[in-house]
Design a protein around this motif. Sequence first.
Motif, short mmCIF file in Angstrom:
data_model
loop_
_atom_site.label_atom_id
_atom_site.label_comp_id
_atom_site.label_asym_id
_atom_site.label_seq_id
_atom_site.Cartn_x
_atom_site.Cartn_y
_atom_site.Cartn_z
N GLY A 201 19.78 39.64 46.71
CA GLY A 201 20.79 39.52 47.76
C GLY A 201 21.93 40.48 47.51
N SER A 202 23.12 40.11 47.91
CA SER A 202 24.30 40.94 47.67
C SER A 202 25.53 40.06 47.59
N VAL A 203 26.55 40.56 46.91
CA VAL A 203 27.80 39.83 46.74
C VAL A 203 28.96 40.70 47.20
N ASP A 204 29.90 40.08 47.90
CA ASP A 204 31.04 40.79 48.49
C ASP A 204 32.22 40.89 47.54
N PHE A 205 32.51 39.79 46.83
CA PHE A 205 33.61 39.78 45.86
C PHE A 205 33.40 38.62 44.91
N ILE A 206 34.08 38.69 43.76
CA ILE A 206 34.15 37.61 42.79
C ILE A 206 35.60 37.51 42.33
N ARG A 207 36.15 36.29 42.35
CA ARG A 207 37.53 36.10 41.90
C ARG A 207 37.58 34.94 40.91
N ILE A 208 38.41 35.10 39.89
CA ILE A 208 38.55 34.08 38.85
C ILE A 208 40.02 33.72 38.71
N TYR A 209 40.28 32.42 38.59
CA TYR A 209 41.64 31.90 38.50
C TYR A 209 41.82 31.10 37.23
N SER A 210 43.01 31.18 36.66
CA SER A 210 43.39 30.19 35.66
C SER A 210 43.97 29.01 36.43
N GLY A 211 43.69 27.80 35.99
CA GLY A 211 44.11 26.64 36.75
C GLY A 211 43.07 26.27 37.80
#
Length: 256
Positions: A201-211
Amino acid sequence: MKTLAKTIAPLVAAAAMQLCGTAHAAAVLTHDYQLNGSLADAFGGPSLVALGGSLTGDGRYAFGPNQGLKLTGGLDNTSVWSIDFRASYSSLSGTWKKLVDFQNLATDAGLYFVANGNGNGLQYYPSAAGASQIDTGTDYTIALTRDASNALRGYVNGTLQWTLTAAGGASAAVNDSVSANNILHFFVDDFPTGQREAQGGSVDFIRIYSGVLTDAEVRVLDQGGSVGNNVPEPASLALVGLAVVGMGAARRARKA
């Protein structure tokens, strides 16, 4: 003036406590991978590592089965975090499709999309399955959070699918989601199952948060909004101002 100091001091303390509590509770975006021609983090943190796929001209990363992405050192706290990403599948053959692996591909547990006789759903194997259906060629926004009480929450397109806790019988998922060596794999299946449970498939974005993202914040993200930036909110700035002014007044009162 002594009366003024006595009056202001509790207000200053309360403002400081409220500010600290707000900052502690809020999810802060710490790593932002937009995949617009690069695997780099927009904040200068560790880059994603491609495992066989490639960046595309329309700002995505395309992958075949087990050609996903690896991230080392992406969680500031391996026990409390939030992750969200938008991806689509080019094929839905087979039952299981691993989305996120937390144990460096050493165990079968992890976050999956599963298709079986009951339909497709988001599942943290082996503990729970959600109800959201998936189709090929359609983008889905996935969010997963883990809080200080060890509760896991999974979302599809802004809608909560399940909450997992050890007390609720999901200790395997709760324990698995503490990342081994702070290594995450996206769209790559584990070795114990022979890496059979992966799709392209494909991925548009990945975001990681603290909390931990709230339900409302997850809905905002699904609608294309942003949360968890590193700029203090106006209310927080006002509290800082109140604290500074109050401390100054208290000092002047003591001198008087």
